[in-house]
Structures are given as structure tokens and as C-alpha cells.
Design a protein around this motif. Structure first.
Motif, PDB file in Angstrom:
ATOM      1  N   THR A 148       0.809  -1.215   0.000  1.00 49.83           N
ATOM      2  CA  THR A 148       0.000   0.000   0.000  1.00 49.83           C
ATOM      3  C   THR A 148       0.844   1.268   0.000  1.00 49.83           C
ATOM      4  N   ALA A 149       2.169   1.111  -0.012  1.00 49.58           N
ATOM      5  CA  ALA A 149       3.031   2.296   0.009  1.00 49.58           C
ATOM      6  C   ALA A 149       2.938   3.086  -1.291  1.00 49.58           C
ATOM      7  N   TYR A 150       2.680   2.400  -2.402  1.00 53.78           N
ATOM      8  CA  TYR A 150       2.571   3.109  -3.674  1.00 53.78           C
ATOM      9  C   TYR A 150       1.187   3.734  -3.787  1.00 53.78           C
ATOM     10  N   ARG A 151       1.147   4.992  -4.176  1.00 57.39           N
ATOM     11  CA  ARG A 151      -0.115   5.713  -4.354  1.00 57.39           C
ATOM     12  C   ARG A 151      -0.438   5.784  -5.842  1.00 57.39           C
ATOM     13  N   TRP A 152      -1.490   5.067  -6.230  1.00 59.09           N
ATOM     14  CA  TRP A 152      -1.890   5.004  -7.631  1.00 59.09           C
ATOM     15  C   TRP A 152      -2.631   6.273  -8.048  1.00 59.09           C
ATOM     16  N   SER A 153      -2.499   6.630  -9.314  1.00 62.44           N
ATOM     17  CA  SER A 153      -3.204   7.801  -9.844  1.00 62.44           C
ATOM     18  C   SER A 153      -4.268   7.427 -10.877  1.00 62.44           C
ATOM     19  N   ASP A 154      -4.513   6.120 -11.078  1.00 63.99           N
ATOM     20  CA  ASP A 154      -5.430   5.670 -12.145  1.00 63.99           C
ATOM     21  C   ASP A 154      -6.737   5.133 -11.591  1.00 63.99           C
ATOM     22  N   SER A 155      -7.279   5.801 -10.593  1.00 71.71           N
ATOM     23  CA  SER A 155      -8.469   5.265  -9.909  1.00 71.71           C
ATOM     24  C   SER A 155      -9.663   5.117 -10.840  1.00 71.71           C
ATOM     25  N   ASN A 156      -9.718   5.881 -11.937  1.00 73.07           N
ATOM     26  CA  ASN A 156     -10.858   5.804 -12.851  1.00 73.07           C
ATOM     27  C   ASN A 156     -10.636   4.802 -13.991  1.00 73.07           C
ATOM     28  N   TRP A 157      -9.476   4.162 -14.020  1.00 72.32           N
ATOM     29  CA  TRP A 157      -9.166   3.247 -15.124  1.00 72.32           C
ATOM     30  C   TRP A 157      -9.839   1.898 -14.922  1.00 72.32           C
ATOM     31  N   THR A 158     -10.626   1.467 -15.910  1.00 75.98           N
ATOM     32  CA  THR A 158     -11.242   0.141 -15.856  1.00 75.98           C
ATOM     33  C   THR A 158     -10.872  -0.705 -17.067  1.00 75.98           C
ATOM     34  N   GLY A 159      -9.980  -0.193 -17.926  1.00 74.25           N
ATOM     35  CA  GLY A 159      -9.539  -0.959 -19.076  1.00 74.25           C
ATOM     36  C   GLY A 159     -10.181  -0.501 -20.365  1.00 74.25           C
ATOM     37  N   ARG A 160      -9.952  -1.262 -21.419  1.00 75.07           N
ATOM     38  CA  ARG A 160     -10.506  -0.972 -22.737  1.00 75.07           C
ATOM     39  C   ARG A 160     -11.095  -2.252 -23.324  1.00 75.07           C
ATOM     40  N   PRO A 161     -12.097  -2.137 -24.175  1.00 76.11           N
ATOM     41  CA  PRO A 161     -12.695  -3.343 -24.772  1.00 76.11           C
ATOM     42  C   PRO A 161     -11.702  -4.068 -25.668  1.00 76.11           C
ATOM     43  N   TRP A 162     -11.881  -5.373 -25.790  1.00 76.79           N
ATOM     44  CA  TRP A 162     -10.934  -6.229 -26.486  1.00 76.79           C
ATOM     45  C   TRP A 162     -10.865  -5.925 -27.979  1.00 76.79           C
ATOM     46  N   GLU A 163     -11.956  -5.448 -28.575  1.00 74.98           N
ATOM     47  CA  GLU A 163     -11.888  -5.179 -30.010  1.00 74.98           C
ATOM     48  C   GLU A 163     -10.902  -4.052 -30.339  1.00 74.98           C
ATOM     49  N   GLU A 164     -10.493  -3.281 -29.339  1.00 69.04           N
ATOM     50  CA  GLU A 164      -9.525  -2.206 -29.565  1.00 69.04           C
ATOM     51  C   GLU A 164      -8.081  -2.679 -29.402  1.00 69.04           C
ATOM     52  N   ALA A 165      -7.878  -3.960 -29.088  1.00 69.59           N
ATOM     53  CA  ALA A 165      -6.538  -4.449 -28.760  1.00 69.59           C
ATOM     54  C   ALA A 165      -5.616  -4.472 -29.983  1.00 69.59           C
ATOM     55  N   VAL A 166      -4.473  -3.808 -29.839  1.00 66.13           N
ATOM     56  CA  VAL A 166      -3.328  -3.942 -30.735  1.00 66.13           C
ATOM     57  C   VAL A 166      -2.139  -4.173 -29.808  1.00 66.13           C
TER      58      VAL A 166
END
Length: 608
Positions: free
Chosen positions: A94-112
Motif C-alpha cells: 500500500t506504500a505506492y499511491r496510484w493515480s489511475d483510480s478511474n481506469w477500468t480498461g478498454r474493450p478487447w476489439e480495440e486491442a493492438v
């Protein structure tokens, strides 16, 4: 924001101090070595040893002493500052403080996907240095960074498939916080990050499990590396299953990875009614229901059932599989190589490729000549193209060549152009290996560092040369002697990318074309893939040509290829079809599309 995955293994910071836990059913005595102190650990049911020490804290070094003599690192260590044989470090996740709290990923059809080996991707070979390249990769059109395994391996250099401490990111690349910072930075740029994990075996140096947890392995399930992991036995099978399932959850929760690629799962054998792969995927899906988590398999058995979709089209368990069939058919077609597994495709590479593009697997139960004519694969015609990751190169297909040479060293540019257009504009999630986006001149060779074990180093070196002795080009001992020594640092150094190449011709022009193709993919192909897949079909107007059409609810995508010496005329190409890409020399006259030798075209239309 803080992130933590709780698990029964390893260490956990609690109000009373630090809890240490080890499963050691084969040990008579276990003691915790904490700095200068040695503290006995009482035995509990099932072979567990647990101890909470009030004075312990993050940053302390610790080890376990087995039966009064052997000191071992924690098999669930979160970090090994001094490599796999030395004490572990207590880490506060828990020592690292993340800044991506709103990140939930991207749909698979966008994968490159862009597959990367951290140690050779930059001159520094660190997470921090690679983070500095992320914006450049995003601007090319990459959406997923896939890291080759980072679990702690012996020495300073390794592909990662010799990992022995599966919870500890290797110190050669940086600290755990450095890895988290890398993922955090990627997310800030809109990039997904996946991790390659190895659950089928442990490396040959630094694995101590057999000394205190013999039932972790079983001779009932032999593998190319020895006894298999015991995920189904009565004596500890559930603990072993949990070790790997928690590992998957650990990387997804504590490090916020967007997915995992599971290495060679055909070597994970399980006689229980519910295979451990099913249990793992279900635990991931139920634990993280609100995130876009992508689980990808490498599976030589071509088990289409592992990729099944639910009625809404979502993966029940696994999102996709690396499709070796597509690679092997393309490679046989482009290079005329016919030894090893290419023997399965060399007879009719055009037909095998067309079938793999249209139906998923080329081998869906047919006998495989390379495998002594044993049947291989299952029917995959019901699966959508996004269940199959397509590629022309990856770490195996480059690094397992004797000299680590890339496709750009083997194939003429005009043929490569067709293959890359098909890869990057096709409906399968495409994958590039690092440097492939500019046809890097550097090889990617096989390398290890077993410098503390000369006998093991010799065995690896000799085994590498024996392996290639089966191929006609290396039957001569003089040629075999030219194969780079995997134990030498120079082999590793030769594999480092030179990013400055991407700014010089001819590499710059190649990268510009990759960027252009990926922009076409983003604007035209991805919206099509977001709709429901209906089916696909293919035809062979001649033995040296094919026409593949993928049908989606909102339109169709089409790839026509002529590999013959004479032109090929195709009709019904202007009625609603839009040309996305064509080889030089392809002409359109009315409803006819004419392809000269070794040429292709990619078209699409929208549903009425």
C-alpha cells in the motif's frame, strides 16, 4: 489510491506486526530468519507454518530455515533484492499511491498488442526506461503492452520463462514500485498492460519447493521440464491450485494489470472435474466484474472449448488464444520453410492460412504430421475472430531460431507488406513483437544467466546446439558451432533494441506504414468489430489464392490474396465494397479486381 491483494501465502502487514506464512508439508522443522534473529514456526494443520512478529516491518530481510540447515526465500516473496537464492524483503504493497483510480480498461476489439522483453527493450533494461517509450508506442497505434514474464529468475538476464518466485518482480528491471509506476503511466496514456505468466513449471535454478513441499509436484503428470504441478492430487492439490489462482489475482489487483497471457497451458494437466484453468478464470471474473480483464492462452492443443462465449458474446472464461496456426501458415507461405512444425503447413500453406483466418484454428482435429500424426485441435468455427490473437512474429518464433533472425531478414518487402496489411486490418487482435513496427535490425536471441552453476550453463549451451542439430542447416558441426552461446552476456547485449533506427530509412518508412495501417484499423475496422460477429467463409479460386469474408452485423470485411505467378481476377468487388488497402499493381475495372503475382487487397462494406 492504494491496492492490495490478500492471500494466505507470504507476508502481510497487520496491526500486530507482520504475519509470515509458509506451506511446508515435507519439513520437520521450520524457523523464520529475520535479520539476526531465528524464531521457530509452529506447525499447523495441513503443513502450514504461520507466525506474527510485532517488531517486523516493511524493508526487513527474511528467510525460512528448513530442518535446521537450508535457508530459503519465501516462495510468495514480493521482492528479492539479491536474486532467487537470497533472503526476501518485506514489502508494504500500500506504500505506492496510484493515480489511475478511474481506469477500468478498454474493450478487447480495440486491442493492438505489443510484446516486450523489459531487459532488452531499452539500453537500460528497466521498467522506468520502458515507460519513457510508451507515448511513442501509443502514437504508432499500440493499445496493449504485453510484458514477457517478470517473475524472479536466476541471474541478471533471462527471457522470463525460468521464473521460480512467481510473486516477485525481478530486481534486474527495478523495484515493485517501479513496475507499478510503469503500469500507472501506461494507463494515463490510455494503454492497457498485460503480463505473461508461467504456471506449468518452475525454472531449473532457485526452486526450493521440492525440499519442503514435495507434494507441490507429481510424477503422474510429466512435462518437458520434469514432474508436473500437482493441481489435482489429494495431498495438497488445493493449496497448489490456490497458489496459482492467487498469483493471477495478485497481478491483476495489486499491480492493476489489465490481463494475463498464460504460457503453454497444454502442459498443465488436471484430472479433477473442474480444470484449474476454469477455476482460475471464474475466480478472476467474479472477483473483478467491473473491469475489462483479458485472459489469453498459449495452448498447443487448440482447445476451442476454453474460448467459449456466453449468449451475449462475452468470453465465459478465456478471452483469446495465441493462434500459432496463423503464424505457421503465414511463415511457411512467406519463407518456404518446411522443417519442424512448419511441416504441418508446407503442403498447402494457402489453404491452411485461409482456413485459420476464416475459422480460427487450421487444425481442428486433423492428424498433425509434426506430432506423429496425432489428432490436434477442436472445432473452432463457432468462435469469433477476436478469440484468436494473430501475429507474424513473437519471442518464440524469433528467439527459437538459431540466430534470432527476424522476418525482415527472411522475406522480401512486397510480400511482407501484404502480410502486415492482413495482420493489422484483419479482424483478429493483432500482435507485434518489440521492434517489429520498424523492422528492427537487431535479433532477439535466446539468453540465460546461470553463472553460479557452471554445470547447468554447460547443459543449456550443449542442449541448444543439440536442438538445432535436427535441422539440415546445422547438421554440420561447423555451422552448429556458430549458434550464439545463450549463457554469454554478449548474446543478451546483441538483442537490445536500437530505437534510433525508427527515425532512419528504411525503418522510418516501415513504421510510418504501420502507423497508417493502425489508423485505418482504428477508424474503419474497430467499429465493425464492436458489432456482433455472424460467421465467415472462404474460397480457393485457385490452389495459390484465396478469398476470405468475415460477416458482422454492421458489415463485412474481406481479404483476397494471390500468391501465384499469374494474375488473378476476382468479380463482385465493387458492389458496396470499399477498398481499404491494396498491393502495388492491383487494379479495379468495373466489378473486377485483378491481383498480380503475390498481391492482396482488403475491402469492407456496410450492412444495408
Amino acid at each position: 489510491m492504494q491496492r492490495l491483494h490478500r492471500m494466505p501465502f507470504g507476508t502481510e502487514l497487520v496491526e500486530e506486526g507482520v504475519r509470515f506464512a509458509l506451506w511446508a508439508p515435507s519439513a520437520q522443522e521450520v524457523a523464520l530468519v529475520l535479520g539476526e534473529r531465528t524464531i521457530g514456526m509452529p506447525v499447523e494443520d495441513g503443513g502450514w507454518r504461520r507466525l506474527t512478529v510485532r517488531e517486523a516491518k516493511a524493508g526487513d530481510r527474511y528467510a525460512f530455515r528448513i530442518d535446521g540447515s537450508l535457508s530459503i526465500p519465501d516462495p510468495a516473496s514480493r521482492f528479492q533484492p539479491d536474486d532467487v537464492h537470497k533472503p526476501s524483503l518485506v514489502v508494504d504493497p500500500t506504500a505506492y499511491r496510484w493515480s489511475d483510480s478511474n481506469w477500468t480498461g478498454r474493450p478487447w476489439e480495440e486491442a493492438v498488442i505489443y510484446e516486450v522483453h523489459v531487459g532488452t527493450a531499452t539500453p537500460e533494461g528497466t521498467y522506468a526506461a520502458l515507460a519513457g517509450k510508451l507515448e511513442e508506442l501509443r502514437d504508432v497505434g499500440i493499445t496493449v503492452i504485453e510484458l514477457m514474464p517478470v517473475a524472479d529468475f536466476p541471474g541478471r538476464r533471462n527471457w522470463g520463462y525460468d521464473g521460480v518466485l512467481l510473486y516477485a518482480p525481478d530486481a534486474a528491471y527495478g523495484t515493485p514500485d517501479d513496475l507499478k509506476r510503469f503500469v500507472d503511466r501506461a494507463h494515463s496514456l490510455g494503454l492497457m498492460v498485460m503480463l505473461d505468466v508461467v504456471y506449468n513449471h518452475f525454472g531449473p535454478s532457485g526452486n526450493y519447493l521440492h525440499t519442503y513441499a514435495k507434494s507441490f509436484f507429481t510424477e503422474r503428470h510429466p512435462t518437458p521440464w520434469g514432474a508436473g504441478v500437482n493441481v489435482d492430487g489429494k495431498n495438497g492439490g488445493q493449496v497448489v491450485r490456490d497458489f496459482f489462482i492467487h498469483n493471477a489475482l495478485y497481478w491483476l489487483e495489486e499491480y492493476h494489470f489489465d490481463g494475463l497471457r498464460l504460457d503453454a497451458v497444454h502442459e498443465i494437466r488436471d484430472d479433477r472435474s473442474e480444470h484449474v484453468l476454469v477455476e482460475l478464470a471464474e475466480r478472476v471474473r467474479t472477483t473483478l466484474p467491473h473491469r475489462e480483464i483479458h485472459l489469453v492462452l498459449e495452448n498447443d492443443s487448440n482447445e476451442a472449448s476454453r474460448l467459449d462465449r456466453d449468449p451475449s458474446g462475452e468470453p465465459r472464461h478465456y478471452t483469446a488464444q495465441w493462434n500459432d496456426d496463423v503464424h505457421h501458415a503465414w511463415h511457411a507461405l512467406l519463407t518456404d520453410e518446411d522443417e519442424g512444425y512448419y511441416a504441418d503447413y508446407a503442403d498447402e500453406p494457402v489453404r491452411w492460412l485461409a482456413r485459420a483466418l476464416a475459422e480460427g484454428f487450421a487444425y481442428q482435429g486433423e492428424p498433425s504430421p509434426h506430432r506423429d500424426n496425432q489428432p490436434r485441435g477442436e472445432d473452432s468455427t463457432h468462435l469469433p475472430p477476436d478469440a484468436f490473437v494473430a501475429f507474424l512474429q513473437n519471442h518464440d518464433q524469433i528467439g527459437n531460431r538459431a540466430f534470432g533472425d527476424r522476418l525482415s531478414d527472411l522475406v522480401a518487402p512486397e510480400k511482407r507488406a501484404v502480410a502486415y496489411a492482413a495482420l493489422l486490418l484483419g479482424p483478429n487482435p493483432p500482435m507485434l513483437f518489440m521492434g517489429e513496427d520498424w523492422a528492427a535490425s537487431t535479433p532477439f536471441q535466446f539468453f540465460v544467466d546461470f553463472s553460479d552453476d557452471p554445470d547447468l550453463s554447460k547443459a543449456v549451451r550443449d542442449g541448444r546446439r543439440r536442438e538445432f542439430g535436427r535441422f539440415s542447416a546445422f547438421a554440420d558441426k561447423t555451422n552448429a558451432a556458430r549458434i550464439p552461446d545463450p549463457t554469454q552476456a554478449t548474446t543478451f547485449e546483441a538483442s537490445r533494441l536500437d530505437w534510433s533506427e525508427a527515425e532512419r530509412e528504411p525503418h522510418k518508412g516501415i513504421r510510418d506504414e504501420i502507423r497508417r495501417l493502425l489508423e485505418l484499423r482504428r477508424r474503419h475496422v474497430v467499429p465493425l468489430l464492436a458489432s456482433r460477429f455472424l460467421d465467415a467463409d472462404y474460397s480457393l479460386p485457385r490452389p495459390d489464392a484465396f478469398d476470405v469474408i468475415w460477416h458482422y452485423e454492421t458489415g463485412d470485411l474481406r481479404f483476397t490474396l494471390n500468391t501465384g505467378q499469374s494474375p488473378l481476377a476476382m468479380s463482385d468487388t465493387r458492389n458496396g465494397w470499399t477498398l481499404l488497402w491494396k498491393s502495388d499493381g492491383v487494379t479495379i475495372d468495373g466489378d473486377n479486381l485483378t491481383l498480380p503475382q503475390w498481391a492482396g487487397a482488403i475491402l469492407m462494406n456496410e450492412a444495408a
